[in-house]
Structure formats: structure tokens, C-alpha cells
Scaffold this motif. Sequence first.
Motif, PDB file in Angstrom:
ATOM      1  N   CYS A 289       0.854  -1.239   0.030  1.00 18.73           N
ATOM      2  CA  CYS A 289       0.287  -0.088  -0.061  1.00 18.73           C
ATOM      3  C   CYS A 289       0.997   1.317  -0.012  1.00 18.73           C
TER       4      CYS A 289
ATOM      5  N   ALA B 193       1.274   3.882  -2.451  1.00 24.13           N
ATOM      6  CA  ALA B 193       1.153   5.136  -3.349  1.00 24.13           C
ATOM      7  C   ALA B 193       0.542   6.123  -2.279  1.00 24.13           C
TER       8      ALA B 193
ATOM      9  N   GLY C 241       3.847   7.234  -2.253  1.00 29.07           N
ATOM     10  CA  GLY C 241       5.172   6.767  -2.197  1.00 29.07           C
ATOM     11  C   GLY C 241       6.257   7.663  -1.039  1.00 29.07           C
ATOM     12  N   GLY C 242       5.517   8.411  -0.371  1.00 28.45           N
ATOM     13  CA  GLY C 242       6.423   9.059   0.823  1.00 28.45           C
ATOM     14  C   GLY C 242       7.197   8.077   1.459  1.00 28.45           C
ATOM     15  N   LYS C 243       6.771   6.962   1.791  1.00 24.99           N
ATOM     16  CA  LYS C 243       7.446   6.009   2.558  1.00 24.99           C
ATOM     17  C   LYS C 243       8.353   5.258   1.903  1.00 24.99           C
TER      18      LYS C 243
ATOM     19  N   ASP D 111       0.966  -1.252  -5.036  1.00 24.96           N
ATOM     20  CA  ASP D 111      -0.020  -0.463  -4.733  1.00 24.96           C
ATOM     21  C   ASP D 111      -1.223  -1.054  -5.573  1.00 24.96           C
TER      22      ASP D 111
ATOM     23  N   ARG E 270      -2.399   6.215  -8.999  1.00 22.54           N
ATOM     24  CA  ARG E 270      -1.432   6.507  -7.621  1.00 22.54           C
ATOM     25  C   ARG E 270      -0.270   5.805  -7.967  1.00 22.54           C
TER      26      ARG E 270
ATOM     27  N   ASP F 201      -3.186  -5.993  -6.123  1.00 21.43           N
ATOM     28  CA  ASP F 201      -3.832  -6.076  -4.783  1.00 21.43           C
ATOM     29  C   ASP F 201      -2.949  -6.942  -3.830  1.00 21.43           C
ATOM     30  N   ALA F 202      -2.730  -6.119  -2.842  1.00 25.84           N
ATOM     31  CA  ALA F 202      -1.752  -6.739  -1.892  1.00 25.84           C
ATOM     32  C   ALA F 202      -1.922  -8.032  -1.306  1.00 25.84           C
TER      33      ALA F 202
ATOM     34  N   ASP G   4       0.979   0.412   5.447  1.00 22.73           N
ATOM     35  CA  ASP G   4       0.234   1.763   5.758  1.00 22.73           C
ATOM     36  C   ASP G   4      -1.084   1.276   5.035  1.00 22.73           C
TER      37      ASP G   4
HETATM   38  C1  LIG Z   1      -2.750   5.337   3.422  1.00 20.14           C
HETATM   39  S1  LIG Z   1      -2.485   5.279   1.633  1.00 20.14           S
HETATM   40  C2  LIG Z   1      -0.842   4.595   1.340  1.00 20.14           C
HETATM   41  C3  LIG Z   1       0.168   6.034   1.498  1.00 20.14           C
HETATM   42  C4  LIG Z   1       1.605   5.614   1.153  1.00 20.14           C
HETATM   43  N1  LIG Z   1       1.997   4.569   1.963  1.00 20.14           N
HETATM   44  C5  LIG Z   1       2.563   6.912   1.339  1.00 20.14           C
HETATM   45  O1  LIG Z   1       3.133   6.931   2.195  1.00 20.14           O
HETATM   46  O2  LIG Z   1       2.628   7.813   0.308  1.00 20.14           O
HETATM   47  C6  LIG Z   1      -3.400   3.558   1.245  1.00 20.14           C
HETATM   48  C7  LIG Z   1      -3.169   2.865  -0.204  1.00 20.14           C
HETATM   49  O3  LIG Z   1      -3.506   1.831  -0.331  1.00 20.14           O
HETATM   50  C8  LIG Z   1      -3.797   1.578  -1.322  1.00 20.14           C
HETATM   51  N2  LIG Z   1      -4.991   0.141  -1.434  1.00 20.14           N
HETATM   52  C9  LIG Z   1      -5.886   0.026  -0.977  1.00 20.14           C
HETATM   53  N3  LIG Z   1      -6.293  -1.398  -0.896  1.00 20.14           N
HETATM   54  C10 LIG Z   1      -5.280  -1.925  -1.512  1.00 20.14           C
HETATM   55  C11 LIG Z   1      -5.120  -3.281  -1.726  1.00 20.14           C
HETATM   56  N4  LIG Z   1      -6.190  -4.215  -1.684  1.00 20.14           N
HETATM   57  N5  LIG Z   1      -3.852  -3.694  -2.240  1.00 20.14           N
HETATM   58  C12 LIG Z   1      -3.087  -2.713  -2.319  1.00 20.14           C
HETATM   59  N6  LIG Z   1      -2.941  -1.453  -2.160  1.00 20.14           N
HETATM   60  C13 LIG Z   1      -4.184  -1.141  -1.717  1.00 20.14           C
HETATM   61  C14 LIG Z   1      -4.780   2.789  -2.039  1.00 20.14           C
HETATM   62  O4  LIG Z   1      -4.475   2.863  -3.352  1.00 20.14           O
HETATM   63  C15 LIG Z   1      -3.804   3.991  -1.292  1.00 20.14           C
HETATM   64  O5  LIG Z   1      -2.944   4.158  -2.015  1.00 20.14           O
END
Ligand SMILES: C[S@@+](CC[C@H](N)C(=O)[O-])C[C@H]1O[C@@H](n2cnc3c(N)ncnc32)[C@H](O)[C@@H]1O
Length: 416
Positions: free
Chosen positions: A233, A235, A237-239, A254, A259, A280-281, A295
Motif C-alpha cells: 500500500c 502510493a 510513495g512518501g514511505k 499499490d 496512484r 492487490d496486496a 500503511d
Molecule cells: C494510506 S495510503 C498509502 C500512503 C503511502 N504509504 C505513502 O506513504 O505515500 C493507502 C493506499 O492503499 C492502497 N490500497 C488500498 N487497497 C489496497 C489493496 N487491496 N492492495 C494494495 N493497495 C491497496 C490505496 O490505493 C492507497 O494508495
Amino acid sequence: MGLEARQAALRTLDGVLREKRMLAHLPGDTRLSPADQARAARLASLVLRHLGPLDACIAPYLDRKPPLPALMILRLAAAELLVAGEDAHGVVDSAVTLAKRGKGTARMAGMVNAVLRKLAVEGPDRFAHEAPQRLPGWIAGPVKKRWGAETLRAIEAAHLPLPPIDLTLKPGAAPDLPGATRLPTGSLRLPAGTQVTALPGYDTGAFWVQDAAAALPVRLLGDVAGLRVLDLCAAPGGKTLQLSALGADVTALDLSPSRMARVEQNLARTGLSATRVTGDALDHDAPAYDAILLDAPCTATGTIRRHPDLPHVKPWTEVEPLTRLQMQLIDHALGLLKPGGRLVFCTCSLLPVEGEFQVTAALKRHEGLRVIPADAPALGGDSAWHSPEGGLRLRPDLWPDLGGIDGFYMACLTRP
Ligand SMILES: C[S@@+](CC[C@H](N)C(=O)[O-])C[C@H]1O[C@@H](n2cnc3c(N)ncnc32)[C@H](O)[C@@H]1O
């Protein structure tokens, strides 16, 4: 402020309050100059931050609730008068002109004029005695239950000012940023409204925008240099940028292609690298990782000071599916982690059900799983941030003298 910017602010408010769309998903009005677009966005955000108190100040002058378009004009003008302290003459004139221009509001121009003239005189005193905008019950309830009424009020008050902008510096970068202060946790803080893309060092990727709270989960993961790290998860991408800058061999995953495109842009601007996976994660399978950062998608209720539209748009019905997904993501991530490896679970949520409770429940589901207790002072934070199960709980009412911090929860887990 010109009429066009006010008209654009009205369209924005309609998009958020009537159509229930987040500000980030509304199309910008490219017919306006960038300065007018910024003015319109600021004005709309002012209304959203203070909507309840503004309505309470308007209500005594109304015989009955006017149609929504006329009410929006009154709210806009009330925000300019009572929050921004703009000159009454210009504000009332513009509001009356906006009413005359609108198809459904032309016949209400007299009412708009009469209400605002009274509001300009009596409103400031009334507004000063109004409590800050309340959070909706689905957020306020759990917050009050966990931290008490006083903390809830402090969080609501912390949502009112425009938040400062925090930057994470690439290791070794030292851009000269006038007005920046160094926070105890290491992030650089700039005044609200700073145009980041115009700063020296932006083009060369010396830093990226990241709230001070959001910069902590990677640091909680400990030394990642040379490790295979999965940023689940990831995008925008900060982390991922932090992990790559610290020398990790990062896989950034992601679900969202658009994103992920932002991850790509951010990596390109900063000259950092990561293997990128769009998908999908829960379907991700790979040889076990040394460390994982999860995240997880959440209600984002910790970021309301940056997204004042959120309480007006997000439905409480999102909580249950999100917490279910978070649970599945934790379980799947643990299966991708080497024995003895570290997993940081974090969410930018104020709800314990998306933070503390998730970790407590994961400890019950997985035998041998344990929390590596967070050491907030070692990260430049405060021991008051420690949560009982060993994680860190950040809230917007913390650091009041420094300008606050986003709400966040994080905990570092390790499996046998
Ligand atoms: C809180 S944001 C992440 C922020 C990111 N870690 C950062 O620091 O920039 C949550 C992310 O989870 C992704 N997401 C939601 N469901 C997901 C899934 N099943 N698998 C992968 N990514 C998912 C969303 O697209 C979103 O970009």
C-alpha cells in the motif's frame, strides 16, 4: 477577492456538500488564474472547517431554511466576514451580485442582503462564542470513549487552522529554506500555504512533502539498509522514498495504477529507486521479506486538518469494510515476512478500531507474534505517545505549540 473566485468556491462547496465528493476528486477550474484557483480553494476550505458554527450564526436571521444555493452564498459570505474578517461592504456586495447572477437565487438577493448586513454587525460576537466545528458522531464517539471529552474538544480545535507543511529531507540534502523550522522528530516544518514546488531543492529532489507523523513509521521499522523491504500500500510513495533513501531494497506495491504513477514520478524527481508492482496486496506472493511496511487503507480521519472536506463526505459505513481489509492485510503481510522479521502496521486514522484494536486482535490471532515496544523519545517524540500494547498514538491535539501533527497509529510487530 474577485467574483470569479467566489463563484468557483461555491461550485467546490456544491461538489463537497451536495455531491459528497472529496476536494481532491473535483476538477480544477482551469479558466481561473492559479491565484484565483488558490483563493477559491482557501475560501471553500474555510467554510468546510467552520460550517456548523457559521450555520449557527446565520440561523437567527432566517425565517426558514433557504434553498441550498442561497444558503451556500450566505455560508461563503459568513466565512469571509466572521472567520477571515474581510471588509463587510465588499463581502455583502459580492454575495448580493452572486445571488442576482444565479438562476435559482436571483429572487433571494434581497434576503441575502438583509441577512448579511445584520450578520456583519452582530455575527462576530456570536461567532466568537460558538464552539469549534464538531466532528461527526462516528468519529467523535470512539475518540471520546478512548481519550475523553477534553481531548475530543482539543482535536476539534486543532482542525481549525490551516496546517503547516512538513518536509522529509533526503539524507545529506541541506536546501536553504527560509522560514523552515526543524521539528524534534527531524522533519522540516514550513508555514501553511508555502508553495512547495517553488522552493529551492524541489526540482533536484532534496525533499518531499510528508507530515511529521507520516514520517515516523519507517523510522519505527529500524535500520533497513541492505534489507529486502516490502512497502505494501505504497502510493503516492512518501514511505517508499524514505525506505529507498535509507538504503533498503524496496518493493513498492499499490492497487491503484494512477496512484502508482505518482510513486514513479516521485522516485524520478528524487533520483531514488524501488521495484514497482501494481496489484492487490492480498494477491502478492514473493520470497519472504526481511521487513514490511503496511500503511493500510483507512478512514484517514487523522488527516482532517489537511482535508476539512473529509467529515462532510466520508460515510461511517466505510469503517467496517476498511477494518476487515486491514485485518486481512495484516494476516497476509505476516505470511510474507521472514521469521524474526519486522512488520510496521500503521494507519492515518483517529479510530482505535483501525489502530490499537487491530494490533491487539492480531496478537490474539497469531501465536508468538509480539510487539517490539516503540521508543518515542528515541524518535524525537514524547513518551506520552506510547500506547499500552506497545505502539505509538499520534493525535492532532499534540504539539500545540509547534503547530500540531496529523493523527496516526503505528506499531512494530515481529513473528517467530
Ligand atoms: C494510506 S495510503 C498509502 C500512503 C503511502 N504509504 C505513502 O506513504 O505515500 C493507502 C493506499 O492503499 C492502497 N490500497 C488500498 N487497497 C489496497 C489493496 N487491496 N492492495 C494494495 N493497495 C491497496 C490505496 O490505493 C492507497 O494508495
